[in-house]
Design a protein around this motif. Structure first.
Motif, PDB file in Angstrom:
ATOM      1  N   ARG A 164       0.840  -1.198   0.000  1.00 27.88           N
ATOM      2  CA  ARG A 164       0.000   0.000   0.000  1.00 27.88           C
ATOM      3  C   ARG A 164       0.877   1.251   0.000  1.00 27.88           C
ATOM      4  NH1 ARG A 164      -2.672   1.266   4.161  1.00 27.88           N
ATOM      5  NH2 ARG A 164      -1.450   0.057   5.677  1.00 27.88           N
ATOM      6  N   TRP A 165       0.388   2.303  -0.679  1.00 25.06           N
ATOM      7  CA  TRP A 165       1.087   3.587  -0.676  1.00 25.06           C
ATOM      8  C   TRP A 165       0.625   4.388   0.539  1.00 25.06           C
ATOM      9  CZ3 TRP A 165       5.101   4.416  -3.696  1.00 25.06           C
ATOM     10  CH2 TRP A 165       5.211   3.722  -4.895  1.00 25.06           C
ATOM     11  N   ILE A 166       1.561   4.760   1.399  1.00 32.56           N
ATOM     12  CA  ILE A 166       1.248   5.515   2.601  1.00 32.56           C
ATOM     13  C   ILE A 166       2.224   6.684   2.751  1.00 32.56           C
ATOM     14  CG2 ILE A 166       0.222   3.583   3.851  1.00 32.56           C
ATOM     15  CD1 ILE A 166       2.883   3.200   5.268  1.00 32.56           C
ATOM     16  N   LEU A 167       1.810   7.701   3.511  1.00 31.17           N
ATOM     17  CA  LEU A 167       2.682   8.841   3.784  1.00 31.17           C
ATOM     18  C   LEU A 167       3.494   8.579   5.038  1.00 31.17           C
ATOM     19  CD1 LEU A 167       0.414  11.945   3.060  1.00 31.17           C
ATOM     20  CD2 LEU A 167       2.455  11.247   1.803  1.00 31.17           C
ATOM     21  N   LYS A 168       4.803   8.792   4.939  1.00 31.19           N
ATOM     22  CA  LYS A 168       5.713   8.591   6.059  1.00 31.19           C
ATOM     23  C   LYS A 168       6.646   9.788   6.170  1.00 31.19           C
ATOM     24  CE  LYS A 168       5.095   4.448   7.991  1.00 31.19           C
ATOM     25  NZ  LYS A 168       4.986   4.265   9.453  1.00 31.19           N
ATOM     26  N   ASP A 169       7.071  10.091   7.406  1.00 31.94           N
ATOM     27  CA  ASP A 169       8.097  11.115   7.575  1.00 31.94           C
ATOM     28  C   ASP A 169       9.373  10.660   6.882  1.00 31.94           C
ATOM     29  OD1 ASP A 169       6.433  12.698   8.999  1.00 31.94           O
ATOM     30  OD2 ASP A 169       7.218  12.171  10.974  1.00 31.94           O
ATOM     31  N   ALA A 170      10.078  11.606   6.306  1.00 29.94           N
ATOM     32  CA  ALA A 170      11.291  11.274   5.555  1.00 29.94           C
ATOM     33  C   ALA A 170      12.316  10.563   6.426  1.00 29.94           C
ATOM     34  CB  ALA A 170      11.898  12.544   4.967  1.00 29.94           C
ATOM     35  N   LYS A 171      12.348  10.885   7.722  1.00 29.98           N
ATOM     36  CA  LYS A 171      13.347  10.268   8.607  1.00 29.98           C
ATOM     37  C   LYS A 171      13.094   8.780   8.813  1.00 29.98           C
ATOM     38  CE  LYS A 171      10.841  11.652  12.796  1.00 29.98           C
ATOM     39  NZ  LYS A 171      10.912  12.459  14.043  1.00 29.98           N
ATOM     40  N   GLU A 172      11.898   8.286   8.436  1.00 29.26           N
ATOM     41  CA  GLU A 172      11.569   6.873   8.602  1.00 29.26           C
ATOM     42  C   GLU A 172      11.891   6.047   7.367  1.00 29.26           C
ATOM     43  OE1 GLU A 172       7.667   6.128  10.144  1.00 29.26           O
ATOM     44  OE2 GLU A 172       7.622   8.017  11.241  1.00 29.26           O
ATOM     45  N   LEU A 173      12.334   6.692   6.284  1.00 26.78           N
ATOM     46  CA  LEU A 173      12.673   5.957   5.070  1.00 26.78           C
ATOM     47  C   LEU A 173      13.983   5.203   5.258  1.00 26.78           C
ATOM     48  CD1 LEU A 173      11.820   8.643   2.344  1.00 26.78           C
ATOM     49  CD2 LEU A 173      10.405   6.732   3.125  1.00 26.78           C
ATOM     50  N   VAL A 174      14.070   4.032   4.619  1.00 28.77           N
ATOM     51  CA  VAL A 174      15.277   3.208   4.695  1.00 28.77           C
ATOM     52  C   VAL A 174      15.654   2.767   3.283  1.00 28.77           C
ATOM     53  CG1 VAL A 174      14.773   2.377   7.021  1.00 28.77           C
ATOM     54  CG2 VAL A 174      13.923   1.103   5.045  1.00 28.77           C
ATOM     55  N   VAL A 204      11.363  18.836  -7.215  1.00 29.80           N
ATOM     56  CA  VAL A 204      10.758  18.392  -8.469  1.00 29.80           C
ATOM     57  C   VAL A 204       9.981  19.554  -9.076  1.00 29.80           C
ATOM     58  CG1 VAL A 204       9.185  16.754  -9.557  1.00 29.80           C
ATOM     59  CG2 VAL A 204      10.599  16.027  -7.616  1.00 29.80           C
ATOM     60  N   ARG A 205      10.386  19.978 -10.267  1.00 31.57           N
ATOM     61  CA  ARG A 205       9.733  21.084 -10.955  1.00 31.57           C
ATOM     62  C   ARG A 205       8.732  20.605 -12.002  1.00 31.57           C
ATOM     63  NH1 ARG A 205      10.133  25.050  -7.536  1.00 31.57           N
ATOM     64  NH2 ARG A 205      12.239  25.867  -7.216  1.00 31.57           N
ATOM     65  N   ARG A 206       8.876  19.369 -12.475  1.00 33.64           N
ATOM     66  CA  ARG A 206       7.955  18.857 -13.494  1.00 33.64           C
ATOM     67  C   ARG A 206       8.045  17.340 -13.514  1.00 33.64           C
ATOM     68  NH1 ARG A 206      10.052  20.851 -17.969  1.00 33.64           N
ATOM     69  NH2 ARG A 206      11.173  18.927 -18.402  1.00 33.64           N
ATOM     70  N   GLY A 207       6.927  16.699 -13.843  1.00 28.83           N
ATOM     71  CA  GLY A 207       6.910  15.254 -14.034  1.00 28.83           C
ATOM     72  C   GLY A 207       6.630  14.492 -12.759  1.00 28.83           C
ATOM     73  N   ASP A 208       6.624  13.184 -12.866  1.00 28.83           N
ATOM     74  CA  ASP A 208       6.492  12.297 -11.714  1.00 28.83           C
ATOM     75  C   ASP A 208       7.233  11.014 -12.013  1.00 28.83           C
ATOM     76  OD1 ASP A 208       4.433  10.226 -12.835  1.00 28.83           O
ATOM     77  OD2 ASP A 208       3.580  12.193 -13.292  1.00 28.83           O
ATOM     78  N   ALA A 209       7.646  10.333 -10.968  1.00 28.35           N
ATOM     79  CA  ALA A 209       8.455   9.124 -11.150  1.00 28.35           C
ATOM     80  C   ALA A 209       8.360   8.264  -9.897  1.00 28.35           C
ATOM     81  CB  ALA A 209       9.909   9.485 -11.435  1.00 28.35           C
ATOM     82  N   THR A 210       8.688   7.002 -10.077  1.00 30.41           N
ATOM     83  CA  THR A 210       8.811   6.060  -8.973  1.00 30.41           C
ATOM     84  C   THR A 210      10.272   5.648  -8.878  1.00 30.41           C
ATOM     85  OG1 THR A 210       6.574   5.243  -9.366  1.00 30.41           O
ATOM     86  CG2 THR A 210       8.036   3.855  -8.041  1.00 30.41           C
ATOM     87  N   GLY A 211      10.792   5.608  -7.653  1.00 31.87           N
ATOM     88  CA  GLY A 211      12.197   5.266  -7.484  1.00 31.87           C
ATOM     89  C   GLY A 211      12.433   4.477  -6.218  1.00 31.87           C
ATOM     90  N   VAL A 212      13.638   3.943  -6.087  1.00 32.48           N
ATOM     91  CA  VAL A 212      14.018   3.173  -4.915  1.00 32.48           C
ATOM     92  C   VAL A 212      15.048   3.967  -4.121  1.00 32.48           C
ATOM     93  CG1 VAL A 212      15.818   1.910  -6.188  1.00 32.48           C
ATOM     94  CG2 VAL A 212      14.879   0.944  -4.073  1.00 32.48           C
ATOM     95  N   VAL A 213      14.876   3.973  -2.811  1.00 30.93           N
ATOM     96  CA  VAL A 213      15.794   4.701  -1.924  1.00 30.93           C
ATOM     97  C   VAL A 213      17.128   3.967  -1.883  1.00 30.93           C
ATOM     98  CG1 VAL A 213      16.192   5.483   0.436  1.00 30.93           C
ATOM     99  CG2 VAL A 213      13.881   5.559  -0.541  1.00 30.93           C
TER     100      VAL A 213
END
Length: 489
Positions: free
Chosen positions: A56-66, A118-127
């Motif tokens: 599922r896509w959820i919102l998380k604080d950036a400090k919780e990303l791994v 991000v000024r334009r576009g959208d993308a999916t990426g891996v940390v």
């Protein structure tokens, strides 16, 4: 203070304790107030990211990303970590990292660095990297490493050292004379205490702190947040001031510097066609600059209607629009000259010469060149070159006056920018910094003394990365300079 209490000089001990308490209290209160203000800013600017967790896509604080998390990036997002783009296309503003005023185009397999917008576009990426391991995190660690010893501490230690030398010398002389006169030990200790108390300027830290607190209060009324009291004295002792270009000297906003039309078109017609091939909703830096300039010049698009629009992509390197002008349909293209000239086929000798000369001139001035071409819609065939636009990031209105004021104070300005050499020289000349601008790579391979000599003979450096800025600041500090640094990048 302990010695005065042992000798039962309670009044002197209480006075010393009171002064030290006042000094510590004022410093603590100022630090607490600044810390609360900073914490409030951090809460308001808290960065969140959309991450894929448990399907599922959820919102998380950036400090919780791994590392390994899959995240989505869209228009307006601040890239919170270093991301490897899996699919999608982005245009990002990386000026905070590189100092470049123009956006970067990213596609699949490119890296989006933390701190970019991000000024334009959208993308999916891996940390791939988080926290201090990101490119931005390494830059922050360099800033912390480059922090010099406080100027106030040096002055205070110098005063105390010389006062103590005089106090000890006086104590030895008077004690020797007292022993010669057969005075008792408590009388001698009392004399030593008097000299040592006089030698140690116990009131100086308190007075200095009070003066700095008043200065911090005055600065706060001008919108300046002082997080460390002794930083006021540090700033006052600067003799070399390093600064970034983008957003500091310049507006960090592209504008149309010049429009060069090819017959039979005029400059206003070229700008009108470029505006029709731009769309404000795209939030593209180039489109925004063209539309803003067209509005500023009062160009009216009455009788013009855009029927369809094809946005810019890194693959096509152009935008296209089908427009209706006074009942006639046309297809207008806007983008990189080398791409549009292919759509136009072989250029006539006259237009080819004009285009090459204009592009060379714009490049020498540090401008980005955008071509505009047009053809009647539905006819197939080739486009016809209409003209060229020169885009630049102009200086702020007060930049020239700021540089002159810095020089008048006896401070040497030094520009450090990630932009190209041509752009750096153009801006440095416009605001009065100087024309001795060099590439940062010229420092590589030189000895320590040669590097310092090169910096001393320069007004700025171009194509600079954060680690280059750290090296230049450290070299200046090694030479004994008090260096200030401002701006992003």
């Amino acid at each position: 203070m302990a010695l005065t209490l042992i000798l039962r000089h309670y009044a002197e001990g209480a006075l010393i304790f009171a002064l030290l308490t006042v000094n510590a209290g004022i410093g603590f209160l100022q630090s607490q107030n600044s810390r609360k203000a900073v914490e409030l800013l951090k809460k308001r600017l808290r960065i969140r990211a959309k991450v894929l967790r448990d399907g599922r896509w959820i919102l998380k604080d950036a400090k919780e990303l791994v590392p390994g998390d899959v995240v989505k990036l869209k228009l307006g997002d601040l890239v919170p970590v270093d991301v490897f783009v899996l699919h999608g296309e982005l245009s990002v503003d990386a000026s905070a990292l590189t100092g470049e005023s123009l956006p970067r185009e990213l596609r699949t397999a490119d890296a989006a660095y933390s701190g970019s917008i991000v000024r334009r576009g959208d993308a999916t990426g891996v940390v791939v990297k988080t926290g201090a391991r990101t490119y931005f995190g390494k830059t922050v660690s360099l800033v912390q490493t480059a922090r010099p010893k406080s100027r106030q501490q040096e002055l205070m230690f110098g005063i105390v050292k010389y006062m103590m030398v005089l106090g000890v010398a006086a104590s030895v002389l008077v004690s020797g004379y007292a022993i010669f006169l057969h005075r008792d030990i408590f009388s001698i200790l009392s004399l030593i205490t008097v000299f040592l108390i006089g030698a140690v300027p116990v009131a100086l830290p308190a007075v200095t702190t009070i003066v700095q607190a008043v200065g911090a209060l005055g600065l706060s009324k001008k919108g300046v947040l002082v997080t460390r009291l002794d930083s006021i004295e540090d700033a006052a002792s600067i003799d070399v001031f390093c600064f970034d270009k983008t957003g500091t000297v310049t507006q960090n906003r592209l504008t149309v510097a010049e429009c060069r039309a090819f017959a039979p078109y005029g400059a206003e017609q070229v700008l009108k066609l470029a505006a029709l091939a731009s769309r404000e909703e795209e939030m593209d830096a180039i489109d925004t600059a063209i539309l803003r300039d067209a509005k500023a010049r009062g160009l009216r698009l009455d009788g013009c209607r855009r029927l369809s629009y094809l946005p810019f992509s890194p693959a096509r390197k152009r935008t296209e629009a089908v427009v209706e002008i006074e009942g006639e349909k046309y297809r207008v293209a806007k983008g990189a000259p080398q791409v549009l000239w292919k759509l136009c086929g072989p250029l006539s000798p006259r237009i080819k010469t004009e285009a090459e000369n204009a592009a060379d001139e714009f490049s020498a001035r540090g401008c980005r060149t955008i071509a505009v071409a047009v053809r009647a819609d539905g006819e197939g065939g080739r486009f016809r070159p209409a003209g060229l636009l020169a885009l630049s990031d102009p200086p702020r209105r007060d930049s020239g006056a700021m540089i002159q004021k810095i020089k008048a104070l006896g401070i040497r300005p030094l520009m450090l920018t990630g932009d190209s050499l041509a752009i750096a020289r153009e801006i440095a000349g416009q605001v009065g910094i100087g024309d001795r601008i060099r590439r940062a790579e010229e420092l590589k391979g030189l000895s320590h003394a040669e590097q310092i000599a090169l910096i001393d003979g320069s007004d700025g450096f171009a194509e600079v990365y954060p680690e280059d800025k750290f090296q230049i600041v450290r070299l200046l500090q090694d030479e004994g300079h008090r260096v200030g640094m401002t701006g992003d990048g």
